[in-house]
Design an enzyme around this catalytic site. Sequence first.
Site, PDB file in Angstrom:
ATOM      1  N   HIS A   2      33.445 -51.938 -76.112  1.00 54.61           N
ATOM      2  CA  HIS A   2      34.376 -51.712 -77.221  1.00 54.61           C
ATOM      3  C   HIS A   2      35.477 -52.779 -77.194  1.00 54.61           C
ATOM      4  O   HIS A   2      35.679 -53.450 -76.173  1.00 54.61           O
ATOM      5  CB  HIS A   2      34.984 -50.308 -77.125  1.00 54.61           C
ATOM      6  CG  HIS A   2      34.035 -49.236 -77.533  1.00 54.61           C
ATOM      7  ND1 HIS A   2      34.073 -47.978 -76.993  1.00 54.61           N
ATOM      8  CD2 HIS A   2      33.014 -49.230 -78.425  1.00 54.61           C
ATOM      9  CE1 HIS A   2      33.126 -47.239 -77.541  1.00 54.61           C
ATOM     10  NE2 HIS A   2      32.472 -47.982 -78.403  1.00 54.61           N
ATOM     11  N   GLY A  57      28.419 -53.256 -82.961  1.00 56.09           N
ATOM     12  CA  GLY A  57      28.210 -51.812 -82.868  1.00 56.09           C
ATOM     13  C   GLY A  57      28.387 -51.074 -84.186  1.00 56.09           C
ATOM     14  O   GLY A  57      27.500 -50.333 -84.609  1.00 56.09           O
ATOM     15  N   ASP A  77      24.408 -50.773 -81.761  1.00 56.34           N
ATOM     16  CA  ASP A  77      24.117 -49.713 -80.786  1.00 56.34           C
ATOM     17  C   ASP A  77      22.754 -49.084 -81.085  1.00 56.34           C
ATOM     18  O   ASP A  77      21.976 -48.797 -80.176  1.00 56.34           O
ATOM     19  CB  ASP A  77      25.190 -48.624 -80.806  1.00 56.34           C
ATOM     20  CG  ASP A  77      26.576 -49.145 -80.475  1.00 56.34           C
ATOM     21  OD1 ASP A  77      26.679 -50.134 -79.726  1.00 56.34           O
ATOM     22  OD2 ASP A  77      27.552 -48.560 -80.970  1.00 56.34           O
ATOM     23  N   ASP A 114      35.677 -47.319 -74.717  1.00 59.19           N
ATOM     24  CA  ASP A 114      37.122 -47.097 -74.775  1.00 59.19           C
ATOM     25  C   ASP A 114      37.343 -45.643 -75.175  1.00 59.19           C
ATOM     26  O   ASP A 114      37.271 -45.311 -76.360  1.00 59.19           O
ATOM     27  CB  ASP A 114      37.759 -48.046 -75.783  1.00 59.19           C
ATOM     28  CG  ASP A 114      39.252 -47.829 -75.940  1.00 59.19           C
ATOM     29  OD1 ASP A 114      39.832 -46.987 -75.221  1.00 59.19           O
ATOM     30  OD2 ASP A 114      39.855 -48.503 -76.791  1.00 59.19           O
ATOM     31  N   HIS A 160      31.879 -45.457 -85.471  1.00 60.95           N
ATOM     32  CA  HIS A 160      30.436 -45.276 -85.309  1.00 60.95           C
ATOM     33  C   HIS A 160      30.112 -44.384 -84.105  1.00 60.95           C
ATOM     34  O   HIS A 160      29.086 -44.552 -83.448  1.00 60.95           O
ATOM     35  CB  HIS A 160      29.753 -46.639 -85.195  1.00 60.95           C
ATOM     36  CG  HIS A 160      30.219 -47.462 -84.037  1.00 60.95           C
ATOM     37  ND1 HIS A 160      31.511 -47.914 -83.904  1.00 60.95           N
ATOM     38  CD2 HIS A 160      29.560 -47.908 -82.946  1.00 60.95           C
ATOM     39  CE1 HIS A 160      31.619 -48.600 -82.781  1.00 60.95           C
ATOM     40  NE2 HIS A 160      30.453 -48.607 -82.181  1.00 60.95           N
ATOM     41  N   ASP A 192      26.573 -43.136 -83.507  1.00 62.41           N
ATOM     42  CA  ASP A 192      25.652 -44.149 -82.975  1.00 62.41           C
ATOM     43  C   ASP A 192      25.821 -44.289 -81.461  1.00 62.41           C
ATOM     44  O   ASP A 192      24.839 -44.453 -80.727  1.00 62.41           O
ATOM     45  CB  ASP A 192      25.886 -45.508 -83.630  1.00 62.41           C
ATOM     46  CG  ASP A 192      25.628 -45.506 -85.125  1.00 62.41           C
ATOM     47  OD1 ASP A 192      25.092 -44.502 -85.645  1.00 62.41           O
ATOM     48  OD2 ASP A 192      25.971 -46.508 -85.776  1.00 62.41           O
ATOM     49  N   ARG A 206      22.612 -40.731 -75.429  1.00 61.72           N
ATOM     50  CA  ARG A 206      21.578 -39.682 -75.374  1.00 61.72           C
ATOM     51  C   ARG A 206      20.210 -40.305 -75.116  1.00 61.72           C
ATOM     52  O   ARG A 206      19.425 -39.788 -74.313  1.00 61.72           O
ATOM     53  CB  ARG A 206      21.555 -38.880 -76.674  1.00 61.72           C
ATOM     54  CG  ARG A 206      20.542 -37.762 -76.670  1.00 61.72           C
ATOM     55  CD  ARG A 206      20.565 -36.942 -77.986  1.00 61.72           C
ATOM     56  NE  ARG A 206      19.601 -35.889 -77.930  1.00 61.72           N
ATOM     57  CZ  ARG A 206      18.297 -36.016 -78.180  1.00 61.72           C
ATOM     58  NH1 ARG A 206      17.803 -37.202 -78.500  1.00 61.72           N
ATOM     59  NH2 ARG A 206      17.478 -34.988 -78.111  1.00 61.72           N
TER      60      ARG A 206
END
Length: 126
Positions: free
Chosen positions: A10, A57, A62, A82, A89, A92, A98
Amino acid sequence: MPMKLALIAHDHKKDDMVALAGEFADYLKTCTLMGTGTTGGRLNSELGLDVECLLSGPLGGDLQIGARLAVGEVDAVIFLRDPMTPQPHEPDINALVRACDVHDVPCATNVAGARVMLKAWSAAAA
């Protein structure tokens, strides 16, 4: 076969990613690297690492990494997040983390965890 590693950071963590990658540059040069837009660009320009730059991202980078991960094209993810700044997002980001869990792919989300992973892998490669 070289480790296929995704590097993401980030905005407020990009300097940390450059410093971390600089610390492990010799090992990272032996890896196949991919990263989201600005992060990958900085690692290319500031450290001379060969990083395939995907989208940023917020523009889908991502998700691009998550798709590659799902088909076995990513061995590990270093995603310096961060936690103090809301991300537009966030869905995402959650999907990528996950996917790491679903596919049992190591994922470090802070410098300490990333350093442990990189130390272990660089020692094993030596």
